[in-house]
Design an enzyme around this catalytic site. Structure first.
Site, mmCIF file in Angstrom:
data_model
loop_
_atom_site.group_PDB
_atom_site.id
_atom_site.type_symbol
_atom_site.label_atom_id
_atom_site.label_comp_id
_atom_site.label_asym_id
_atom_site.label_seq_id
_atom_site.Cartn_x
_atom_site.Cartn_y
_atom_site.Cartn_z
ATOM 1 N N MET A 1 0.839 -1.200 0.000
ATOM 2 C CA MET A 1 0.000 0.000 0.000
ATOM 3 C C MET A 1 0.879 1.257 0.000
ATOM 4 O O MET A 1 0.402 2.356 0.283
ATOM 5 C CB MET A 1 -0.929 0.012 1.214
ATOM 6 C CG MET A 1 -1.914 -1.156 1.197
ATOM 7 S SD MET A 1 -3.398 -0.843 2.165
ATOM 8 C CE MET A 1 -2.702 -0.581 3.786
ATOM 9 N N GLY B 1 11.061 -2.936 5.649
ATOM 10 C CA GLY B 1 10.337 -4.212 5.608
ATOM 11 C C GLY B 1 9.885 -4.529 4.193
ATOM 12 O O GLY B 1 10.076 -5.642 3.688
ATOM 13 N N HIS B 2 9.298 -3.526 3.523
ATOM 14 C CA HIS B 2 8.896 -3.717 2.125
ATOM 15 C C HIS B 2 10.139 -4.002 1.263
ATOM 16 O O HIS B 2 10.104 -4.837 0.363
ATOM 17 C CB HIS B 2 8.210 -2.465 1.580
ATOM 18 C CG HIS B 2 6.948 -2.068 2.294
ATOM 19 N ND1 HIS B 2 6.885 -0.991 3.148
ATOM 20 C CD2 HIS B 2 5.706 -2.586 2.277
ATOM 21 C CE1 HIS B 2 5.653 -0.857 3.599
ATOM 22 N NE2 HIS B 2 4.908 -1.812 3.104
ATOM 23 N N GLN C 1 -10.497 -2.753 1.932
ATOM 24 C CA GLN C 1 -10.048 -3.331 3.192
ATOM 25 C C GLN C 1 -10.069 -2.336 4.361
ATOM 26 O O GLN C 1 -9.625 -2.657 5.453
ATOM 27 C CB GLN C 1 -8.666 -3.961 3.030
ATOM 28 C CG GLN C 1 -7.533 -2.983 2.826
ATOM 29 C CD GLN C 1 -6.283 -3.696 2.335
ATOM 30 O OE1 GLN C 1 -6.230 -4.239 1.237
ATOM 31 N NE2 GLN C 1 -5.241 -3.712 3.158
ATOM 32 N N GLN D 1 -2.840 -12.257 7.852
ATOM 33 C CA GLN D 1 -3.003 -11.946 6.420
ATOM 34 C C GLN D 1 -2.254 -12.962 5.552
ATOM 35 O O GLN D 1 -2.778 -13.426 4.526
ATOM 36 C CB GLN D 1 -2.479 -10.539 6.140
ATOM 37 C CG GLN D 1 -2.373 -10.192 4.667
ATOM 38 C CD GLN D 1 -1.963 -8.758 4.454
ATOM 39 O OE1 GLN D 1 -2.789 -7.855 4.555
ATOM 40 N NE2 GLN D 1 -0.689 -8.528 4.161
ATOM 41 N N MET E 1 8.727 -2.784 11.824
ATOM 42 C CA MET E 1 8.505 -1.633 10.931
ATOM 43 C C MET E 1 7.091 -1.688 10.367
ATOM 44 O O MET E 1 6.578 -2.757 10.044
ATOM 45 C CB MET E 1 9.517 -1.649 9.805
ATOM 46 C CG MET E 1 10.893 -1.324 10.300
ATOM 47 S SD MET E 1 11.993 -0.978 8.934
ATOM 48 C CE MET E 1 13.492 -0.685 9.856
ATOM 49 N N SER E 2 6.469 -0.507 10.275
ATOM 50 C CA SER E 2 5.114 -0.409 9.738
ATOM 51 C C SER E 2 4.901 1.005 9.217
ATOM 52 O O SER E 2 5.386 1.975 9.819
ATOM 53 C CB SER E 2 4.099 -0.705 10.846
ATOM 54 O OG SER E 2 2.814 -0.264 10.452
ATOM 55 N N ARG F 1 2.337 2.625 9.433
ATOM 56 C CA ARG F 1 1.528 3.360 10.406
ATOM 57 C C ARG F 1 2.320 3.800 11.639
ATOM 58 O O ARG F 1 1.786 4.541 12.472
ATOM 59 C CB ARG F 1 0.315 2.532 10.823
ATOM 60 C CG ARG F 1 -0.742 2.399 9.728
ATOM 61 C CD ARG F 1 -2.013 1.758 10.273
ATOM 62 N NE ARG F 1 -3.123 1.799 9.338
ATOM 63 C CZ ARG F 1 -3.524 0.774 8.566
ATOM 64 N NH1 ARG F 1 -2.878 -0.369 8.615
ATOM 65 N NH2 ARG F 1 -4.559 0.910 7.758
#
Ligand code: AMP
Length: 287
Positions: free
Chosen positions: A31, A37-38, A62, A154, A185-186, A188
């Site tokens: 997203m 992390g990505h 979602q 998920q 890591m996020s 958000r």
């Protein structure tokens, strides 16, 4: 050079050409607002496949009406740099109109692994995820698809739908990338205030305490959950939604722990909900 594609037709045609040339495809759905992390997912795809496609799509399906769809963080220029540095070849950035030109009548619902945990706070979330992932798999076609263990439920939902529907996709789980203090890591995490950010590593500390209890010989599910809950309670800013020790494959909670176990935590720390999880094998070394 990383190239941007915005139309489904164009992406299909690029990938068809790549396949004609014998290239394998790696696919990393995101997203956006990318972090290390990505990047790890993209790097894994780079190592294992010839052509790496990263999608950036903030999927309205979602998000519940009360959630952060309109304010979800975005920075496409930085994302393109992260993707280029990590070895992505093609970036698929469709508009909402491109993905959903009319109200979508089809919903993919995955029973079992979708139930409980995240679904308690977000009852429609996994149907939205499963539907968009199925659509993206339909667009990209045969590929290896890379998902983070960070969103463990998920990952289980995606593995299940891909297997159940015999999609030509190999789903690969990639371990969670953490900050130096253990915080997963996020995208958000940017919502955290400085004080909340300082408190946030409590999730990882709690998971490690649970893992250590299992390594020390504890096999009662409830006892391990109590250990985790106690550590979380040491941080008053964090309000847990759930703490659970479950079977790593089925996500079933049994009274006694056996085999591969996943410890799951989620809750609210200020504005954002944070999730984290950790794997441990009963009677073996930690994962
Ligand atoms: P998102 O952009 O948050 O939807 O995440 C896109 C993909 O990146 C999902 O498969 C996530 O599980 C994965 N991901 C997010 N954070 C991390 C992390 N800290 N480590 C590894 N993978 C992650």
């Amino acid at each position: 050079m990383t190239e941007i594609v915005t139309s489904i037709r164009e992406l299909r045609s690029r990938l068809a050409t790549a396949r004609t040339n014998g290239s394998s495809i790696g696919f990393v759905p995101t997203m956006g607002y990318l972090h290390a992390g990505h990047a790890r997912l993209i790097e894994s795809a780079r190592v294992e496949t010839d052509n790496v496609v990263v999608s950036i799509f903030v999927n309205p399906l979602q998000f519940a009406p009360t959630e952060d769809l309109s304010t979800y963080p975005r920075d496409i220029d930085r994302d393109l740099r992260v993707i280029g540095d990590a070895g992505g070849d093609l970036v698929f950035v469709p508009s909402v109109e491109e993905m959903y030109p009319r109200p979508i009548a089809t919903t993919v619902r995955v029973d079992g692994v979708s139930d409980g945990f995240e679904s308690v706070a977000r009852p429609t979330h996994f149907a939205g995820v499963a539907t968009v992932v199925t659509k993206l798999f339909g667009i990209v076609g045969p590929c290896n698809a890379y998902f983070g263990e960070k969103d463990y439920q998920q990952l289980a939902v995606v593995r299940t739908l891909s297997g159940d529907l015999s999609l030509p996709v190999t789903v690969i789980g990639v371990p969670t990338v953490r900050e130096a203090d253990g915080l997963a890591m996020s995208s958000r995490n940017v919502y955290l205030t400085a004080t909340e950010r300082q408190a946030a590593p409590v999730l990882y500390r709690a998971l490690c305490a649970g893992r250590d209890a299992i390594i020390a010989g504890e096999t009662r599910t409830e006892s391990v959950e109590v250990v985790i809950t106690r550590v979380l309670a040491s941080e008053p800013l964090f309000t847990p939604d759930y703490v659970a020790a479950v079977d790593a494959t089925t996500l079933q909670r049994n009274d006694a722990l056996d085999g591969n176990v996943r410890l799951l935590i989620a809750g609210r720390l200020g504005k954002p909900r944070l999730l984290d999880n950790l794997g441990v094998t009963v009677g073996a070394q930690s994962l």
